[in-house]
Design a protein around this motif. Structure first.
Motif, PDB file in Angstrom:
ATOM      1  N   GLU A  37       0.849  -1.191   0.000  1.00 37.86           N
ATOM      2  CA  GLU A  37       0.000   0.000   0.000  1.00 37.86           C
ATOM      3  C   GLU A  37       0.878   1.231   0.000  1.00 37.86           C
ATOM      4  O   GLU A  37       2.032   1.184   0.425  1.00 37.86           O
ATOM      5  CB  GLU A  37      -0.978   0.002   1.175  1.00 37.86           C
ATOM      6  N   ARG A  38       0.321   2.334  -0.491  1.00 39.74           N
ATOM      7  CA  ARG A  38       1.028   3.612  -0.566  1.00 39.74           C
ATOM      8  C   ARG A  38       0.038   4.743  -0.324  1.00 39.74           C
ATOM      9  O   ARG A  38      -1.143   4.616  -0.614  1.00 39.74           O
ATOM     10  CB  ARG A  38       1.625   3.843  -1.958  1.00 39.74           C
ATOM     11  N   PHE A  39       0.565   5.857   0.170  1.00 44.92           N
ATOM     12  CA  PHE A  39      -0.158   7.125   0.203  1.00 44.92           C
ATOM     13  C   PHE A  39       0.580   8.075  -0.732  1.00 44.92           C
ATOM     14  O   PHE A  39       1.754   8.359  -0.534  1.00 44.92           O
ATOM     15  CB  PHE A  39      -0.188   7.723   1.611  1.00 44.92           C
ATOM     16  N   LEU A  40      -0.112   8.552  -1.768  1.00 41.89           N
ATOM     17  CA  LEU A  40       0.469   9.504  -2.708  1.00 41.89           C
ATOM     18  C   LEU A  40      -0.402  10.749  -2.763  1.00 41.89           C
ATOM     19  O   LEU A  40      -1.625  10.665  -2.659  1.00 41.89           O
ATOM     20  CB  LEU A  40       0.553   8.900  -4.112  1.00 41.89           C
ATOM     21  N   CYS A  41       0.232  11.897  -2.938  1.00 43.00           N
ATOM     22  CA  CYS A  41      -0.489  13.157  -3.105  1.00 43.00           C
ATOM     23  C   CYS A  41      -0.030  13.814  -4.396  1.00 43.00           C
ATOM     24  O   CYS A  41       1.163  13.835  -4.701  1.00 43.00           O
ATOM     25  CB  CYS A  41      -0.203  14.097  -1.944  1.00 43.00           C
ATOM     26  N   HIS A  42      -0.993  14.326  -5.159  1.00 41.80           N
ATOM     27  CA  HIS A  42      -0.681  15.085  -6.367  1.00 41.80           C
ATOM     28  C   HIS A  42      -1.324  16.460  -6.205  1.00 41.80           C
ATOM     29  O   HIS A  42      -2.541  16.573  -6.094  1.00 41.80           O
ATOM     30  CB  HIS A  42      -1.228  14.383  -7.609  1.00 41.80           C
ATOM     31  N   ALA A  43      -0.476  17.496  -6.182  1.00 41.59           N
ATOM     32  CA  ALA A  43      -0.967  18.861  -5.986  1.00 41.59           C
ATOM     33  C   ALA A  43      -0.793  19.679  -7.256  1.00 41.59           C
ATOM     34  O   ALA A  43       0.207  19.532  -7.965  1.00 41.59           O
ATOM     35  CB  ALA A  43      -0.231  19.528  -4.826  1.00 41.59           C
ATOM     36  N   ILE A  44      -1.787  20.517  -7.540  1.00 45.56           N
ATOM     37  CA  ILE A  44      -1.711  21.448  -8.672  1.00 45.56           C
ATOM     38  C   ILE A  44      -2.227  22.810  -8.219  1.00 45.56           C
ATOM     39  O   ILE A  44      -3.034  22.912  -7.286  1.00 45.56           O
ATOM     40  CB  ILE A  44      -2.537  20.970  -9.894  1.00 45.56           C
ATOM     41  N   HIS A 124      -4.995   6.870  -1.154  1.00 43.10           N
ATOM     42  CA  HIS A 124      -4.564   5.726  -0.353  1.00 43.10           C
ATOM     43  C   HIS A 124      -4.720   4.515  -1.267  1.00 43.10           C
ATOM     44  O   HIS A 124      -5.837   4.139  -1.624  1.00 43.10           O
ATOM     45  CB  HIS A 124      -5.422   5.577   0.904  1.00 43.10           C
ATOM     46  N   LEU A 125      -3.597   3.955  -1.662  1.00 41.05           N
ATOM     47  CA  LEU A 125      -3.556   2.888  -2.659  1.00 41.05           C
ATOM     48  C   LEU A 125      -3.229   1.569  -1.985  1.00 41.05           C
ATOM     49  O   LEU A 125      -2.325   1.492  -1.146  1.00 41.05           O
ATOM     50  CB  LEU A 125      -2.501   3.217  -3.720  1.00 41.05           C
ATOM     51  N   LEU A 126      -3.963   0.534  -2.346  1.00 35.63           N
ATOM     52  CA  LEU A 126      -3.779  -0.782  -1.748  1.00 35.63           C
ATOM     53  C   LEU A 126      -3.911  -1.825  -2.850  1.00 35.63           C
ATOM     54  O   LEU A 126      -4.977  -1.973  -3.434  1.00 35.63           O
ATOM     55  CB  LEU A 126      -4.840  -1.011  -0.664  1.00 35.63           C
ATOM     56  N   ASN A 127      -2.810  -2.512  -3.143  1.00 33.26           N
ATOM     57  CA  ASN A 127      -2.815  -3.520  -4.199  1.00 33.26           C
ATOM     58  C   ASN A 127      -2.780  -4.900  -3.556  1.00 33.26           C
ATOM     59  O   ASN A 127      -1.728  -5.379  -3.137  1.00 33.26           O
ATOM     60  CB  ASN A 127      -1.613  -3.332  -5.135  1.00 33.26           C
ATOM     61  N   ALA A 128      -3.942  -5.539  -3.485  1.00 30.83           N
ATOM     62  CA  ALA A 128      -4.050  -6.868  -2.877  1.00 30.83           C
ATOM     63  C   ALA A 128      -3.803  -7.985  -3.884  1.00 30.83           C
ATOM     64  O   ALA A 128      -3.919  -9.161  -3.556  1.00 30.83           O
ATOM     65  CB  ALA A 128      -5.432  -7.030  -2.245  1.00 30.83           C
ATOM     66  N   GLU A 129      -3.455  -7.629  -5.115  1.00 30.73           N
ATOM     67  CA  GLU A 129      -3.239  -8.626  -6.169  1.00 30.73           C
ATOM     68  C   GLU A 129      -1.808  -9.153  -6.149  1.00 30.73           C
ATOM     69  O   GLU A 129      -0.964  -8.686  -5.383  1.00 30.73           O
ATOM     70  CB  GLU A 129      -3.564  -8.001  -7.536  1.00 30.73           C
ATOM     71  N   THR A 130      -1.534 -10.102  -7.035  1.00 26.67           N
ATOM     72  CA  THR A 130      -0.206 -10.717  -7.101  1.00 26.67           C
ATOM     73  C   THR A 130       0.674 -10.092  -8.177  1.00 26.67           C
ATOM     74  O   THR A 130       1.799 -10.527  -8.380  1.00 26.67           O
ATOM     75  CB  THR A 130      -0.332 -12.232  -7.364  1.00 26.67           C
ATOM     76  N   THR A 131       0.163  -9.090  -8.886  1.00 26.12           N
ATOM     77  CA  THR A 131       0.947  -8.381  -9.896  1.00 26.12           C
ATOM     78  C   THR A 131       0.930  -6.891  -9.594  1.00 26.12           C
ATOM     79  O   THR A 131      -0.001  -6.369  -8.977  1.00 26.12           O
ATOM     80  CB  THR A 131       0.374  -8.607 -11.313  1.00 26.12           C
ATOM     81  N   ASP A 132       1.982  -6.197 -10.022  1.00 28.56           N
ATOM     82  CA  ASP A 132       2.066  -4.749  -9.825  1.00 28.56           C
ATOM     83  C   ASP A 132       1.012  -4.036 -10.672  1.00 28.56           C
ATOM     84  O   ASP A 132       0.570  -4.556 -11.690  1.00 28.56           O
ATOM     85  CB  ASP A 132       3.443  -4.231 -10.249  1.00 28.56           C
TER      86      ASP A 132
END
Length: 195
Positions: A37-44, A124-132
């Protein structure tokens, strides 16, 4: 690696959004590795005044939640890691979970932004799969047809962040909020976890 790119046939079948009617907030491309999982922010920083009357997010299985907020303290422009659930310097405008989310302001109202306002899309990103997964995220913002005389609307966030739930035991967390003004509520976004 899984990619969220559309085929040429799919792109041809989807009409392009008219910039006169729609503002698209699209993040830079990012990767969420399998099982992470990751937390990313994109600001403009906005280059134009905007009055928005509808937000749309098509949903994505790797997006646990997203928050689109106006900033009251500067964030780094562009994409950056932001390993935090929420900042008190963000004024939320739109929130969504994994599924499709659409919110339309009531008639006569809209979300007001000025040129020079900075907005941030926190993922808030969460990848529960087996591939990226390598992709980007877009929130579609429909520009109001009426002028800037629309009454402003926004989000109020409340609840307790003091969560301590022991495993395999019945427990509860109670949060209260005393309103100091009248509210006209047209939508709610409860956020909870089963496990």
């Amino acid at each position: 690696m899984v990619s969220a790119c559309a085929s040429a046939d799919e792109e041809a079948a989807t009409p392009a959004d008219d910039p006169a009617e729609t503002f698209l907030f699209t993040t830079d491309s990012f990767t969420v590795k399998a099982g992470t999982e990751r937390f990313l922010c994109h600001a403009i920083t906005l280059k134009e005044d905007l009055v928005i009357d509808r937000y749309s997010f098509p949903g994505a299985p790797y997006v646990h939640h997203l928050i689109l907020a106006r900033t009251v303290a500067p964030e780094p422009e562009g994409m950056a890691e932001c390993n935090i659930l929420f900042r008190t310097t963000w004024l939320p405008e739109f929130v969504a979970g994994t599924g499709e989310s659409n919110i339309e302001a009531p008639a006569g109202t809209g979300y007001h932004f000025k040129a020079g306002d900075q907005i941030v899309l926190q993922l808030h990103l969460l990848n529960a799969e087996t591939t990226d997964v390598t992709t980007s995220v877009t929130v579609k913002m429909r520009k109001a047809k009426a002028d800037k005389k629309l009454d402003p609307v926004g989000i109020k966030v409340f609840g307790s962040m003091a969560l301590a739930l022991p495993a395999k035991k019945a427990s509860k967390v109670v949060g209260t909020c005393t309103m100091k003004e009248d509210w006209n509520v047209f939508a709610v976004f409860p956020h909870m976890h089963y496990l």
